[in-house]
Design a protein around this motif. Structure first.
Motif, PDB file in Angstrom:
ATOM      1  N   UNK A   1      50.844  46.084  50.972  1.00 50.13           N
ATOM      2  CA  UNK A   1      51.993  45.740  50.164  1.00 50.13           C
ATOM      3  C   UNK A   1      53.004  44.997  51.030  1.00 50.13           C
ATOM      4  N   UNK A   2      53.563  43.987  50.446  1.00 47.54           N
ATOM      5  CA  UNK A   2      54.600  43.198  51.114  1.00 47.54           C
ATOM      6  C   UNK A   2      55.956  43.690  50.605  1.00 47.54           C
ATOM      7  N   UNK A  80      44.820  53.507  44.189  1.00 47.79           N
ATOM      8  CA  UNK A  80      43.661  53.262  45.039  1.00 47.79           C
ATOM      9  C   UNK A  80      43.384  51.759  45.069  1.00 47.79           C
ATOM     10  N   UNK A  81      43.102  51.207  46.262  1.00 47.65           N
ATOM     11  CA  UNK A  81      42.923  49.753  46.370  1.00 47.65           C
ATOM     12  C   UNK A  81      41.722  49.256  45.569  1.00 47.65           C
ATOM     13  N   UNK A 111      44.858  39.013  48.713  1.00 52.00           N
ATOM     14  CA  UNK A 111      44.762  38.880  50.175  1.00 52.00           C
ATOM     15  C   UNK A 111      45.233  40.150  50.868  1.00 52.00           C
ATOM     16  N   UNK A 112      46.355  40.704  50.408  1.00 51.92           N
ATOM     17  CA  UNK A 112      46.877  41.926  51.009  1.00 51.92           C
ATOM     18  C   UNK A 112      45.916  43.086  50.797  1.00 51.92           C
ATOM     19  N   UNK A 113      45.293  43.147  49.620  1.00 49.89           N
ATOM     20  CA  UNK A 113      44.336  44.221  49.354  1.00 49.89           C
ATOM     21  C   UNK A 113      43.186  44.183  50.351  1.00 49.89           C
ATOM     22  N   UNK A 117      44.548  46.616  53.047  1.00 49.02           N
ATOM     23  CA  UNK A 117      43.944  47.815  52.486  1.00 49.02           C
ATOM     24  C   UNK A 117      42.522  48.041  52.918  1.00 49.02           C
ATOM     25  N   UNK A 118      41.640  47.073  52.714  1.00 44.90           N
ATOM     26  CA  UNK A 118      40.233  47.241  53.050  1.00 44.90           C
ATOM     27  C   UNK A 118      40.035  47.312  54.563  1.00 44.90           C
ATOM     28  N   UNK A 119      40.802  46.535  55.302  1.00 46.02           N
ATOM     29  CA  UNK A 119      40.683  46.534  56.759  1.00 46.02           C
ATOM     30  C   UNK A 119      40.951  47.925  57.328  1.00 46.02           C
ATOM     31  N   UNK A 120      41.901  48.654  56.736  1.00 42.11           N
ATOM     32  CA  UNK A 120      42.221  50.006  57.213  1.00 42.11           C
ATOM     33  C   UNK A 120      41.044  50.963  57.025  1.00 42.11           C
TER      34      UNK A 120
END
Length: 125
Positions: A1-2, A80-81, A111-113, A117-120
């Protein structure tokens, strides 16, 4: 989230919206509610391209409320993403405000997701 998002009033002109977009280095503005029972809106550079530039309208003579998307689909900060991503895909969204209660606390994009999100989920903290 930005969490650093830009906003504008619906009565502003597209010229004013463009100035805010340029200054804030963003392509999306959250349009403020006029009163408590109102809903938030979004205006994007794509909206401006389609409804102002392509139709050869003068940006100083068109108000944000004439082209904004309202009401917008919003998400909760604890969503949830995977569900958020499905929502974006189903409705072909480019950005959504994140609401906590009835207040915008940020915006989220596909892009943020993926990048946040997914990168985490693949990198241990």
């Amino acid at each position: 989230m930005k969490t650093d998002f830009a906003s504008i009033d619906g009565s502003a002109t597209i010229s004013e919206a463009l100035r805010v977009m340029k200054a804030q280095k963003t392509s999306t503005l959250v349009v403020n509610k006029r009163h408590d029972d109102d809903e938030y809106a979004l205006v994007t550079s794509g909206d401006i391209a389609r409804h102002v530039l392509a139709k050869d309208k003068a940006p100083e003579r068109v108000n944000v409320y004439e082209i904004m998307l309202k009401p917008v689909i919003s998400v909760r900060p604890d969503m949830d993403i995977r569900y958020c991503s499905r929502l974006f895909a189903h409705y072909d969204l480019v950005r959504a405000p994140v609401l906590e209660g009835r207040e915008v606390i940020g915006t989220v994009s596909p892009n943020a997701l993926v990048l946040e999100g997914l990168y985490k989920t693949i990198e241990p903290e």
